[in-house]
Structure formats: C-alpha cells, structure tokens
Motif scaffolding. Structure first.
Motif, PDB file in Angstrom:
ATOM      1  N   LYS A 537       0.839  -1.208   0.000  1.00  0.00           N
ATOM      2  CA  LYS A 537       0.000   0.000   0.000  1.00  0.00           C
ATOM      3  C   LYS A 537       0.874   1.258   0.000  1.00  0.00           C
ATOM      4  O   LYS A 537       0.535   2.251  -0.667  1.00  0.00           O
ATOM      5  N   LEU A 538       1.985   1.222   0.730  1.00  0.00           N
ATOM      6  CA  LEU A 538       2.907   2.360   0.700  1.00  0.00           C
ATOM      7  C   LEU A 538       3.529   2.521  -0.684  1.00  0.00           C
ATOM      8  O   LEU A 538       3.702   3.642  -1.175  1.00  0.00           O
ATOM      9  N   ALA A 539       3.858   1.386  -1.316  1.00  0.00           N
ATOM     10  CA  ALA A 539       4.461   1.447  -2.655  1.00  0.00           C
ATOM     11  C   ALA A 539       3.481   2.031  -3.663  1.00  0.00           C
ATOM     12  O   ALA A 539       3.856   2.832  -4.528  1.00  0.00           O
ATOM     13  N   ILE A 540       2.202   1.642  -3.561  1.00  0.00           N
ATOM     14  CA  ILE A 540       1.195   2.181  -4.480  1.00  0.00           C
ATOM     15  C   ILE A 540       1.015   3.680  -4.244  1.00  0.00           C
ATOM     16  O   ILE A 540       0.779   4.451  -5.182  1.00  0.00           O
ATOM     17  N   ALA A 541       1.171   4.095  -2.987  1.00  0.00           N
ATOM     18  CA  ALA A 541       1.075   5.532  -2.682  1.00  0.00           C
ATOM     19  C   ALA A 541       2.145   6.321  -3.423  1.00  0.00           C
ATOM     20  O   ALA A 541       1.930   7.486  -3.772  1.00  0.00           O
ATOM     21  N   ARG A 542       3.300   5.694  -3.677  1.00  0.00           N
ATOM     22  CA  ARG A 542       4.341   6.382  -4.438  1.00  0.00           C
ATOM     23  C   ARG A 542       3.858   6.720  -5.841  1.00  0.00           C
ATOM     24  O   ARG A 542       4.211   7.767  -6.397  1.00  0.00           O
ATOM     25  N   ALA A 543       3.101   5.813  -6.431  1.00  0.00           N
ATOM     26  CA  ALA A 543       2.585   6.072  -7.781  1.00  0.00           C
ATOM     27  C   ALA A 543       1.622   7.256  -7.761  1.00  0.00           C
ATOM     28  O   ALA A 543       1.652   8.112  -8.651  1.00  0.00           O
ATOM     29  N   TYR A 544       0.775   7.319  -6.744  1.00  0.00           N
ATOM     30  CA  TYR A 544      -0.141   8.473  -6.621  1.00  0.00           C
ATOM     31  C   TYR A 544       0.653   9.747  -6.332  1.00  0.00           C
ATOM     32  O   TYR A 544       0.306  10.826  -6.808  1.00  0.00           O
ATOM     33  N   MET A 545       1.706   9.612  -5.529  1.00  0.00           N
ATOM     34  CA  MET A 545       2.553  10.758  -5.202  1.00  0.00           C
ATOM     35  C   MET A 545       3.155  11.364  -6.466  1.00  0.00           C
ATOM     36  O   MET A 545       3.336  12.579  -6.570  1.00  0.00           O
ATOM     37  N   ARG A 546       3.428  10.533  -7.445  1.00  0.00           N
ATOM     38  CA  ARG A 546       4.058  11.001  -8.680  1.00  0.00           C
ATOM     39  C   ARG A 546       3.109  11.879  -9.479  1.00  0.00           C
ATOM     40  O   ARG A 546       3.534  12.769 -10.203  1.00  0.00           O
ATOM     41  N   ASP A 547       1.788  11.610  -9.365  1.00  0.00           N
ATOM     42  CA  ASP A 547       0.784  12.417 -10.068  1.00  0.00           C
ATOM     43  C   ASP A 547       1.133  12.503 -11.557  1.00  0.00           C
ATOM     44  O   ASP A 547       1.169  13.580 -12.160  1.00  0.00           O
ATOM     45  N   ALA A 548       1.417  11.332 -12.138  1.00  0.00           N
ATOM     46  CA  ALA A 548       1.875  11.266 -13.521  1.00  0.00           C
ATOM     47  C   ALA A 548       0.700  11.105 -14.487  1.00  0.00           C
ATOM     48  O   ALA A 548      -0.385  10.684 -14.108  1.00  0.00           O
ATOM     49  N   GLU A 549       0.954  11.427 -15.769  1.00  0.00           N
ATOM     50  CA  GLU A 549      -0.063  11.248 -16.807  1.00  0.00           C
ATOM     51  C   GLU A 549      -0.276   9.776 -17.125  1.00  0.00           C
ATOM     52  O   GLU A 549      -1.355   9.371 -17.553  1.00  0.00           O
ATOM     53  N   ILE A 550       0.796   8.989 -16.944  1.00  0.00           N
ATOM     54  CA  ILE A 550       0.718   7.547 -17.190  1.00  0.00           C
ATOM     55  C   ILE A 550       1.153   6.820 -15.925  1.00  0.00           C
ATOM     56  O   ILE A 550       2.194   7.124 -15.350  1.00  0.00           O
ATOM     57  N   ILE A 551       0.350   5.864 -15.487  1.00  0.00           N
ATOM     58  CA  ILE A 551       0.682   5.066 -14.305  1.00  0.00           C
ATOM     59  C   ILE A 551       0.765   3.602 -14.733  1.00  0.00           C
ATOM     60  O   ILE A 551      -0.113   3.087 -15.427  1.00  0.00           O
ATOM     61  N   ILE A 552       1.849   2.951 -14.304  1.00  0.00           N
ATOM     62  CA  ILE A 552       2.058   1.531 -14.591  1.00  0.00           C
ATOM     63  C   ILE A 552       2.081   0.778 -13.275  1.00  0.00           C
ATOM     64  O   ILE A 552       2.883   1.096 -12.385  1.00  0.00           O
ATOM     65  N   LEU A 553       1.231  -0.204 -13.147  1.00  0.00           N
ATOM     66  CA  LEU A 553       1.164  -1.018 -11.941  1.00  0.00           C
ATOM     67  C   LEU A 553       1.485  -2.460 -12.331  1.00  0.00           C
ATOM     68  O   LEU A 553       0.655  -3.154 -12.920  1.00  0.00           O
ATOM     69  N   ASP A 554       2.703  -2.899 -12.023  1.00  0.00           N
ATOM     70  CA  ASP A 554       3.164  -4.238 -12.389  1.00  0.00           C
ATOM     71  C   ASP A 554       3.067  -5.149 -11.170  1.00  0.00           C
ATOM     72  O   ASP A 554       3.963  -5.198 -10.333  1.00  0.00           O
ATOM     73  N   GLU A 555       1.967  -5.866 -11.055  1.00  0.00           N
ATOM     74  CA  GLU A 555       1.714  -6.768  -9.931  1.00  0.00           C
ATOM     75  C   GLU A 555       1.949  -6.080  -8.585  1.00  0.00           C
ATOM     76  O   GLU A 555       2.598  -6.643  -7.701  1.00  0.00           O
ATOM     77  N   PRO A 556       1.442  -4.863  -8.399  1.00  0.00           N
ATOM     78  CA  PRO A 556       1.760  -4.157  -7.163  1.00  0.00           C
ATOM     79  C   PRO A 556       0.925  -4.620  -5.972  1.00  0.00           C
ATOM     80  O   PRO A 556       1.192  -4.221  -4.850  1.00  0.00           O
ATOM     81  N   THR A 557      -0.100  -5.440  -6.219  1.00  0.00           N
ATOM     82  CA  THR A 557      -1.000  -5.832  -5.130  1.00  0.00           C
ATOM     83  C   THR A 557      -0.935  -7.328  -4.859  1.00  0.00           C
ATOM     84  O   THR A 557      -1.869  -7.905  -4.313  1.00  0.00           O
ATOM     85  N   ALA A 558       0.167  -7.964  -5.240  1.00  0.00           N
ATOM     86  CA  ALA A 558       0.262  -9.420  -5.108  1.00  0.00           C
ATOM     87  C   ALA A 558       0.135  -9.871  -3.658  1.00  0.00           C
ATOM     88  O   ALA A 558      -0.347 -10.972  -3.394  1.00  0.00           O
ATOM     89  N   ALA A 559       0.553  -9.039  -2.713  1.00  0.00           N
ATOM     90  CA  ALA A 559       0.504  -9.431  -1.305  1.00  0.00           C
ATOM     91  C   ALA A 559      -0.808  -9.045  -0.635  1.00  0.00           C
ATOM     92  O   ALA A 559      -1.006  -9.328   0.544  1.00  0.00           O
ATOM     93  N   LEU A 560      -1.704  -8.381  -1.371  1.00  0.00           N
ATOM     94  CA  LEU A 560      -3.002  -7.999  -0.812  1.00  0.00           C
ATOM     95  C   LEU A 560      -4.004  -9.131  -1.008  1.00  0.00           C
ATOM     96  O   LEU A 560      -3.935  -9.886  -1.983  1.00  0.00           O
ATOM     97  N   ASP A 561      -4.966  -9.227  -0.103  1.00  0.00           N
ATOM     98  CA  ASP A 561      -6.032 -10.203  -0.319  1.00  0.00           C
ATOM     99  C   ASP A 561      -6.949  -9.695  -1.428  1.00  0.00           C
ATOM    100  O   ASP A 561      -6.873  -8.537  -1.853  1.00  0.00           O
TER     101      ASP A 561
END
Length: 633
Positions: A537-561
């Motif tokens: 969840k902290l790692a995904i927050a980094r993507a939101y922190m970037r506030d980028a035009e393009i967001i890439i999420l490569d298996e970022p939630t594998a440890a989440l239920d």
C-alpha cells in the motif's frame, strides 16, 4: 548462485591454486594504468585544494630536516673533539660558560633540538591533514560512484560482468586516497635523498654506486609481487561477490525465516567456509613466497651497508675523515639507503596501486547506452492520443531469444489497459521498454505520436509513474517511503497524506506509534516492520505521489487479499479519472475492471478486447479466467 568448485578463464581452479609466475599484464596495459594517478590527483584537488596544498607545504619543510640533523650532529661531535683537545678551562660549569667556549656548541645543540621538535610536530600535522583529506576523498568518490551507477543502464545491473566491475570499484572507492599521500611521501623522500646524496658525494662518491647495485634486486621483487597480488584480487571478484552474497543471506532479517525453516544454516556456512578457505590458501601462498623472496633480496642491501660502513671506518682510521665526518657519512649512508629503498619500492607500490585504480576509474568509463536526445521534445500534457507499440521487438543483452517480437497494441489516452499472460509472456518487459529502462531492438513506442526516445529521460520518467512487484522497502520514515515517489515534493506532507489516502496506506500509517514520522523496517533503531500487504500500500502511494499522466502497476498488489486488491483498484479507477494506466495482474477479478485487455503469449499479442469480448471469444483469456474462477467456487 554459481558453484564454488571452479570457474572459467585464467587457467586456474579453486581446487588447486596456481599463482602464475609470468606477469599477467603486458607492458602497454601496465603503463596505461599510471594515467589514473593524474585523475586521482585531480579528483582529490576538487575535494579540497587547501588540504592538498597544506600537505605539500608541510612535507617540503619536513624533507630537509634529516640531512640538517646529521649536519648538526657532525658539527657537534667535531666541536666536542676540538674542545677536548684544548684543555679544561676550569672544573665548574661556570668556568666553561665564562670562557665562552660552550657558546657555539650550545647554539648547535639548540638548533638540532628545534629541528627534531619541529619534525615531530610537522609529521603529526601531516597525519592529521592526510586523515581528513582521505576521509573527505573517500566520501566524495563514494558519492560520485553512486551518482554514476544511477546513470547507467538497467542492463549494467542485470549482467554479472558489470556487477563484478561495480564490486571492484566499490572496494577501491574508500581505500585509494592513500595513493596521493604516497606520491607526496615519495617526493618528500626524494628531496631528502638528494640532500643526503650530495653530502655523501662530497666525501665518498663510491658509496652512491654501491647503493644503486644493492637496491635493484629488492625493488624488482617488490614490483613483481605487487602485480601478482593485484592479479589475484582482480580475478577473484566473482568469488568475492559470492562471499558477500553468502554473508548477506546468512545473517539478514529477510532470509532468517527461510534459513531456519529449511535448516540452511550449516549449508550456507559450509559453502562460505569452503570458498573463503580456498581464497585464503591462494593469498597465503603468495604471502609466503613474497616474504621469502623479497627477504632474501633485501638482505643484499644490509650486506652492502656494512661493507660501506667498514670502508668509512677504514678511511677514518687513516685520518682521512674526522669522527664527526664518520658519524655524518655512516648516518647519511644508512638513511640514504633507507630513503632510496622507500623511493624505489614505493614507486613499485604506487604502480601496484595504479592497477587497483584501474578498477575504480574503469567503472567510471562505463557509459550508458540509453541517453537523452540532442534536442529533446516536450512530453505532451495532457495526453490526447495515447501509447502505441508499433511492431516492437526486444532481446535482453546476451540472449539469442526474443523476449517480445512483432508486438503491436494501443493504449488510448485516459484508458486503463490490462496485460495478461503466463509467466515469461513479456508483460514486465513491456513495462521496462515503456519506461526506457531498455530500448527496443525493433519497432518503436510512441506517446501521442512521438517516439519516446525523443523525450529527455527525466521528463519521460516524471510523467510515467511505475510500481513494480519487487519494489524497495526503504528503511526510511513512512513519510519518506511515499515521498520518494516524487522526490522534489518529499517535504510536502499534505501531498504525501493525500497519496497515502488514495492507496489505503493512510490507515496503516496512523496506527504506527509515530505516524508518518515512524521509521520503518528493522535495519535501524526504533524501526517498525510492516506486513507484505501494508508495504505494498505504501508502494502504491508512491505512484499516486508522482501524479503522472501515465501510471504503470506491475503486480503491485500481489501481497493484498482479493478484497483489498479490488478496493485499491476500484479507488484507482475512481480517482485516476483521465489518467492513462497499464495494469499487470494475475487476478482476473481486478483485470476485468480495465477498459481494454491484451493477452500475451510468447512475446506476442494473442488476444485483445474488453472482458466481455474476450469471454465471448472463448480463447486463452476465457480459459484462464474460468480456471481461476473455479478455485473460488
């Protein structure tokens, strides 16, 4: 990890160390390494010009002290002998002082005392200056090494030969500042030696020739073994990296659970013992050979000294030299012998050090292949067309197999595209190409019709936020763990909290004893570790922190239920309105939320469409979806 029983190249195996008698570097290559001394001096001058200047000035003063002390000693002895031949002016010290016959002698004693006292003070000052300069330079080189490594291509960290080069450079970064101190010491010794030689030449020029003949064998021996020592250190880089790897996994928090569960402690320590002992045997054999051979050669210098000493005594007995001259010549010859050995052997050591410098500066000569264009184009904001992969092909360096080939698909601006496929299908490779961690070998990737190679790297990566499955868990505060997503805004607490709220990390952080200021991980004191899902969840927050035009999420939630993952992506869909996204996930309950899905197989597009379209096609996607859904029934 490679086995420890042996390795290719060099004609030398671990089971039987074979130190080559032939020197392993041709003369041209050995001479080239001396150019690094100038680079090292320039590097240290940039670190602290005034410390370098002070070190030189102090050494110049100290250099003239030894011959002056010997000269004062000669004058003192000759004066004592002279006074004893004149008779005693009286029994008391007052009689001597009143006669004035002690004035010259006391002046000489005072002069020698000042010289000896000043030498000690200046030598201590030199040590202080060199220590400060050495640490400053070590810090500067380590910083330069980190900055250079950050600019290299990803391939430099995914190939063993580059890792060996980096490992050698790291070892040298903190230990080679002493070379300049050695060079300065050599210059100091040369000034002293010239002054001593001048005195010897006046009285007994024959002794200068004896010295030269005596030193050549010892210098040759040192030169040979310095180069052999470097050869062993250089060629053993892969094994030393293995040792470091075994040290790391054998005693780290990350590996402790698995090592205990599988009982790997004895296995790892046994492998470490075998490898380290074999390297130790090699170094031990070299040390023994070095001690025996160089010791034998050095004994020639000792014999030469006593032959010269006997020659000086003989001439003194014949009245050719005074007692003071005897002391001056014997002292000068002894010191000159030592200084010449120091100079000549010192230069062989510096030659050896320059070989190690080649490890350091050789790494700095590795240049990135992925660089900014000469005239970068501005990144289009907002996106109007989207991302296009146009007949893209790519092979990893050193591989003959295509990771992807003839790959074409489009991500419309503002849409979310999901990439689906089995392991090895090329999903992560696509992400690496889109972020220019690699460049394609064939075809091109465009954003709003512009080839991404026409953007400045920093500009591209500022507008593309990517989170990988193997994200870093920084031993920083919770705030900094999110702030690294956009480092220039790392002090903006309001933005950090907003990003954490979007990724569901805010609830996790507020439960910590110190909230956003809580140190995370177990590396440092007061550190608080998180679960795998909380870290994600902290790692995904980094993507939101970037506030980028393009967001890439490569298996970022594998440890989440499944429920948490669905909530994260539903929130992402709601909050990232207008953001173009590429999603990789093995959970089809999440993938179906995407606007469009691309199914990959063997590096090519096998299917493409919406969830409903792909289910209706009854192809690979439908098959994989049904297999996963069956597990929940």
């Amino acid at each position: 990890m490679r086995g420890v029983g042996g390795r290719g190249g060099g004609g030398r195996g671990l089971n039987g160390p074979d130190i080559p008698d032939a020197l392993p570097f041709d003369k041209g290559e050995r001479l080239k390494t001396f150019r690094h001394l100038g680079r090292l001096f320039a590097q240290m001058w940039r670190t602290s010009p005034w410390l370098i200047s002070l070190s030189i000035a102090l050494r110049l003063v100290v250099a003239i002290q030894p011959p002056l002390v010997l000269l004062f000693t000669k004058l003192i002895i000759d004066e004592v002998v002279h006074q004893t031949g004149l008779g005693v002016p009286g029994p008391a010290l007052g009689d001597w002082l009143e006669s004035g016959r002690l004035n010259y002698l006391m002046l000489l004693l005072a002069g020698e005392f000042v010289l000896v006292f000043a030498r000690d003070a200046f030598n201590r000052a030199i040590n202080v200056v060199d220590n400060i300069l050495g640490e400053s330079h070590s810090n500067a080189v380590s910083l330069e090494l980190m900055q250079h490594a950050a600019n290299l291509d990803l391939k430099h960290f995914e190939q063993s030969e580059y890792q060996d080069s980096l490992e050698r450079a790291r070892r040298q970064a903190s230990s080679r500042s002493t070379v300049i101190s050695q060079l300065f010491g050599q210059a100091q010794a040369m000034i002293t030696a010239i002054a001593l030689a001048a005195g010897l030449f006046i009285y007994a020029p024959l002794l200068i020739g004896l010295l030269a003949l005596a030193l050549i064998p010892a210098v040759w021996g040192e030169f040979k073994f310095n180069r052999l020592a470097y050869w062993i250190s250089h060629s053993r880089s892969p094994e030393r990296r293995q040792l470091e790897y075994l040290r790391q996994i054998g005693a780290s928090a990350e590996s402790a659970k698995e090592i205990k569960l599988f009982g790997l402690g004895d296995f790892l320590s046994g492998r470490f013992k075998v490898l380290s002992e074999q390297i130790l045997i090699e170094n031990r054999n070299l040390s023994i050979r070095r001690a025996l051979q160089t010791g034998l050669l050095a004994s020639i210098s000792t014999l030469t000294y006593y032959a010269a000493y006997a020659y000086i005594v003989w001439r003194t007995l014949h009245g050719e030299f005074s007692i003071g001259t005897l002391v001056f010549l014997s002292g000068s010859f002894n010191q000159l012998n030592g200084y010449l050995q120091q100079i000549l052997i010192g230069f062989t050591q510096i030659a050896g050090q320059s070989l190690y410098l080649d490890d350091l500066f050789g790494f700095f000569e590795i240049k990135p292949g992925i660089v900014d264009p000469k005239k970068p184009r501005p990144f289009p904001t907002p996106l109007r067309e989207g991302i296009v992969f146009d007949n893209v092909g790519f092979r990893y360096p050193g591989s003959e197999t295509w990771a992807i080939r003839n790959l074409s698909f489009t991500v419309a601006a503002g849409d979310t595209l999901a990439l689906v496929g089995e392991n090895g299908a090329g999903k992560t490779t696509i992400v690496k190409l889109l972020t220019r961690l690699y460049d394609p070998d064939e075809g091109r990737i465009t954003i709003d019709g512009i080839d991404i190679r026409e953007f400045a790297l920093a500009d591209l990566r500022t507008h593309v936020g990517a989170i990988f499955q193997d994200f870093l868990r920084y031993s920083f505060s919770a705030s900094d763990n999110i702030g690294v997503g956009r480092i220039e805004a790392a002090a903006d607490r309001e933005r950090i909290v907003a990003a954490a709220t979007q990724s569901l990390a805010d609830a996790v952080i507020r439960k910590l004893p110190e909230g956003y200021d809580q140190m995370l991980g177990r590396t440092f004191a007061r550190g608080h570790d998180l679960s795998g899902g909380e870290w994600q969840k902290l790692a995904i927050a980094r993507a939101y922190m970037r506030d980028a035009e393009i967001i890439i999420l490569d298996e970022p939630t594998a440890a989440l239920d499944a429920r948490a993952e669905a909530e994260v992506f539903q929130r992402f869909k709601n909050l990232a309105e207008g953001t173009t996204a590429v999603l990789i996930s093995h959970r089809f309950s999440t993938v179906r939320m995407a606007d469009r899905i691309v199914v990959l197989a063997d590096g090519k597009v096998e299917e493409e469409g919406t969830h409903d379209e792909l289910m209706a096609n009854g192809g690979r996607y439908a098959e994989l979806f049904e297999l996963q859904a069956a597990g929940y029934r």
